[in-house]
Design an enzyme around this catalytic site. Structure first.
Site, PDB file in Angstrom:
ATOM      1  N   SER A   8       0.832  -1.206   0.000  1.00 28.78           N
ATOM      2  CA  SER A   8       0.000   0.000   0.000  1.00 28.78           C
ATOM      3  C   SER A   8       0.866   1.254   0.000  1.00 28.78           C
ATOM      4  O   SER A   8       1.661   1.482   0.922  1.00 28.78           O
ATOM      5  CB  SER A   8      -0.894   0.016   1.239  1.00 28.78           C
ATOM      6  OG  SER A   8      -1.484   1.297   1.357  1.00 28.78           O
ATOM      7  N   HIS A  33      -1.344  -1.094  -4.186  1.00 30.08           N
ATOM      8  CA  HIS A  33      -2.609  -0.730  -3.535  1.00 30.08           C
ATOM      9  C   HIS A  33      -2.610   0.778  -3.275  1.00 30.08           C
ATOM     10  O   HIS A  33      -1.643   1.330  -2.735  1.00 30.08           O
ATOM     11  CB  HIS A  33      -2.716  -1.521  -2.230  1.00 30.08           C
ATOM     12  CG  HIS A  33      -4.024  -1.389  -1.526  1.00 30.08           C
ATOM     13  ND1 HIS A  33      -5.149  -2.086  -1.912  1.00 30.08           N
ATOM     14  CD2 HIS A  33      -4.399  -0.641  -0.450  1.00 30.08           C
ATOM     15  CE1 HIS A  33      -6.155  -1.784  -1.096  1.00 30.08           C
ATOM     16  NE2 HIS A  33      -5.725  -0.899  -0.213  1.00 30.08           N
ATOM     17  N   ASP A  35      -4.788   3.837  -1.652  1.00 31.50           N
ATOM     18  CA  ASP A  35      -5.853   4.135  -0.691  1.00 31.50           C
ATOM     19  C   ASP A  35      -6.339   5.566  -0.827  1.00 31.50           C
ATOM     20  O   ASP A  35      -5.585   6.513  -0.590  1.00 31.50           O
ATOM     21  CB  ASP A  35      -5.319   3.941   0.733  1.00 31.50           C
ATOM     22  CG  ASP A  35      -5.135   2.477   1.085  1.00 31.50           C
ATOM     23  OD1 ASP A  35      -6.111   1.723   0.987  1.00 31.50           O
ATOM     24  OD2 ASP A  35      -4.007   2.099   1.440  1.00 31.50           O
ATOM     25  N   MET A  37      -8.878   8.429   0.563  1.00 33.29           N
ATOM     26  CA  MET A  37      -9.669   8.790   1.754  1.00 33.29           C
ATOM     27  C   MET A  37     -10.145  10.228   1.619  1.00 33.29           C
ATOM     28  O   MET A  37      -9.380  11.104   1.190  1.00 33.29           O
ATOM     29  CB  MET A  37      -8.796   8.670   2.998  1.00 33.29           C
ATOM     30  CG  MET A  37      -8.155   7.311   3.166  1.00 33.29           C
ATOM     31  SD  MET A  37      -7.122   7.292   4.621  1.00 33.29           S
ATOM     32  CE  MET A  37      -6.490   5.615   4.544  1.00 33.29           C
ATOM     33  N   HIS A  66      -8.519   1.522  -3.759  1.00 25.41           N
ATOM     34  CA  HIS A  66      -9.434   1.283  -2.638  1.00 25.41           C
ATOM     35  C   HIS A  66     -10.051   2.618  -2.247  1.00 25.41           C
ATOM     36  O   HIS A  66      -9.381   3.471  -1.673  1.00 25.41           O
ATOM     37  CB  HIS A  66      -8.615   0.665  -1.483  1.00 25.41           C
ATOM     38  CG  HIS A  66      -9.389   0.420  -0.232  1.00 25.41           C
ATOM     39  ND1 HIS A  66      -8.768   0.115   0.966  1.00 25.41           N
ATOM     40  CD2 HIS A  66     -10.721   0.425   0.033  1.00 25.41           C
ATOM     41  CE1 HIS A  66      -9.681  -0.051   1.901  1.00 25.41           C
ATOM     42  NE2 HIS A  66     -10.877   0.147   1.365  1.00 25.41           N
ATOM     43  N   MET A  68     -12.107   4.775  -0.039  1.00 26.78           N
ATOM     44  CA  MET A  68     -12.730   4.954   1.281  1.00 26.78           C
ATOM     45  C   MET A  68     -13.373   6.334   1.274  1.00 26.78           C
ATOM     46  O   MET A  68     -12.946   7.255   1.969  1.00 26.78           O
ATOM     47  CB  MET A  68     -11.657   4.819   2.368  1.00 26.78           C
ATOM     48  CG  MET A  68     -11.188   3.387   2.565  1.00 26.78           C
ATOM     49  SD  MET A  68      -9.641   3.265   3.456  1.00 26.78           S
ATOM     50  CE  MET A  68      -8.511   3.499   2.095  1.00 26.78           C
ATOM     51  N   MET A 137     -11.680  -5.679   5.460  1.00 22.43           N
ATOM     52  CA  MET A 137     -10.851  -4.784   6.275  1.00 22.43           C
ATOM     53  C   MET A 137     -10.506  -5.494   7.584  1.00 22.43           C
ATOM     54  O   MET A 137     -11.397  -5.922   8.320  1.00 22.43           O
ATOM     55  CB  MET A 137     -11.618  -3.489   6.607  1.00 22.43           C
ATOM     56  CG  MET A 137     -11.774  -2.495   5.485  1.00 22.43           C
ATOM     57  SD  MET A 137     -10.254  -1.885   4.693  1.00 22.43           S
ATOM     58  CE  MET A 137      -9.212  -1.413   6.068  1.00 22.43           C
ATOM     59  N   ASP A 175      -6.893  -6.420   4.117  1.00 23.28           N
ATOM     60  CA  ASP A 175      -6.232  -5.116   4.171  1.00 23.28           C
ATOM     61  C   ASP A 175      -6.216  -4.575   5.592  1.00 23.28           C
ATOM     62  O   ASP A 175      -7.273  -4.293   6.152  1.00 23.28           O
ATOM     63  CB  ASP A 175      -7.004  -4.162   3.237  1.00 23.28           C
ATOM     64  CG  ASP A 175      -6.360  -2.795   3.119  1.00 23.28           C
ATOM     65  OD1 ASP A 175      -5.246  -2.606   3.625  1.00 23.28           O
ATOM     66  OD2 ASP A 175      -7.002  -1.922   2.499  1.00 23.28           O
TER      67      ASP A 175
HETATM   68  C1  DX5 Z   1      -6.289   1.475   5.833  1.00 22.66           C
HETATM   69  C2  DX5 Z   1      -5.925   1.213   4.394  1.00 22.66           C
HETATM   70  C3  DX5 Z   1      -4.838   0.236   4.239  1.00 22.66           C
HETATM   71  C4  DX5 Z   1      -3.531   0.659   4.839  1.00 22.66           C
HETATM   72  C5  DX5 Z   1      -2.924  -0.578   5.400  1.00 22.66           C
HETATM   73  O1  DX5 Z   1      -7.442   2.220   5.917  1.00 22.66           O
HETATM   74  O2  DX5 Z   1      -7.032   0.738   3.659  1.00 22.66           O
HETATM   75  O3  DX5 Z   1      -4.654  -0.141   2.877  1.00 22.66           O
HETATM   76  O4  DX5 Z   1      -2.640   1.230   3.927  1.00 22.66           O
HETATM   77  O5  DX5 Z   1      -1.824  -0.219   6.128  1.00 22.66           O
HETATM   78  P1  DX5 Z   1      -1.130  -1.190   7.167  1.00 22.66           P
HETATM   79  O6  DX5 Z   1      -0.640  -2.374   6.383  1.00 22.66           O
HETATM   80  O7  DX5 Z   1      -0.050  -0.350   7.734  1.00 22.66           O
HETATM   81  O8  DX5 Z   1      -2.183  -1.567   8.173  1.00 22.66           O
HETATM   82 ZN    ZN Z   2      -6.596  -0.120   1.573  1.00 22.21          ZN
END
Ligand code: DX5
Ligand code: ZN
Length: 230
Positions: A8, A33, A35, A37, A66, A68, A137, A175
């Site tokens: 990620s 990956h 992310d 947000m 991903h 969010m 998750m 994840d």
């Molecule tokens: C969290 C993300 C993850 C995050 C995971 O909300 O969706 O993809 O990057 O990070 P680690 O592996 O550090 O938990």
């Molecule tokens: Zn993620």
């Protein structure tokens, strides 16, 4: 199928994203990956389609996006145009999930649905056959570096059973808080794709060696499990 590894970029060095994806080019990473947000669906803000487009040009692996975010349907085309190979939306953010999944597929991307830790896998029963990916998750979404929630193992196994029952070939992705301590157990439970952020990027050995270690560790444990069955 050997599990896929998806580091990620949330845990990468944002000042050097080009260098970060370039050094992963020949690593054991299968996907990257990404992310997203929005500060509304989750209490944090990361990056959007503009940054994806900029890093995508320098990457060799497909991008696993991903989302969010609330109202993800408004941003699907932007992420596809920026280079997304798969787009995953949250079950909890989509009252019209079936429509959103079809929209992702029409854009030519792999369609995924993510479940928060409290959301039961059974809620996917009527959409499972339409999905390419289900993301479980294993922490509450919003931040990297959190502790893995152990109930995830039971949830992955239950999802595996549900997908088999529905005749769905969706991949199971996990994840959050993934490390060498839980990776093999997750694969044993049915995970196909492991996302790892801080474990990969913050390790003293660096991301390339850590991904190679994960790959070797998983190959060895899968080999041992298969020998045990035989
Ligand atoms: C969290 C993300 C993850 C995050 C995971 O909300 O969706 O993809 O990057 O990070 P680690 O592996 O550090 O938990
Ligand atoms: Zn993620």
């Amino acid at each position: 199928m050997a599990p896929l590894l998806a580091p990620s970029l949330l845990a990468a060095d944002y000042g050097n994203l080009q260098a970060e994806v370039e050094r992963l080019a020949d690593s054991a990473a299968d996907w990257l990956h990404y992310d997203v947000m929005d500060g509304r669906f989750v209490p944090n803000i990361s990056f959007g389609p503009g940054v994806l487009q900029a890093v995508h040009r320098h990457a060799r692996q497909p991008f696993d996006v991903h989302l969010m975010i609330e109202e993800p349907q408004n941003y699907l085309a932007a992420f596809r145009d920026a280079g997304a190979a798969s787009i995953t939306v949250h079950y909890e953010a989509c009252p019209h999930l079936h429509r959103v999944v079809q929209q992702i597929k029409h854009l030519g991307c792999r369609a995924g649905v993510a479940l928060n830790p409290h959301t039961p896998v059974g809620l996917l029963e009527d959409i499972a056959a339409d999905l390419d990916l289900v993301l479980i998750m294993s922490v509450n979404p919003g931040f990297g570096g959190q502790t893995f929630i152990p109930n995830t193992l039971r949830k992955v196994a239950a999802l595996k059973e549900l997908l088999d029952d529905c005749g769905s070939s969706a991949l199971i992705e996990v994840d959050g808080g993934v490390t060498l301590d839980n990776a093999a157990a997750l694969v044993e439970a049915g995970a196909d794709v492991l996302v790892a952020g801080s474990f990969v990027f913050n390790s003293p050995e660096g991301p390339v060696a850590t991904l190679a270690n994960m790959r070797a560790h998983l190959s060895a444990s899968i080999g041992a499990a298969e020998q045990g069955k035989g």
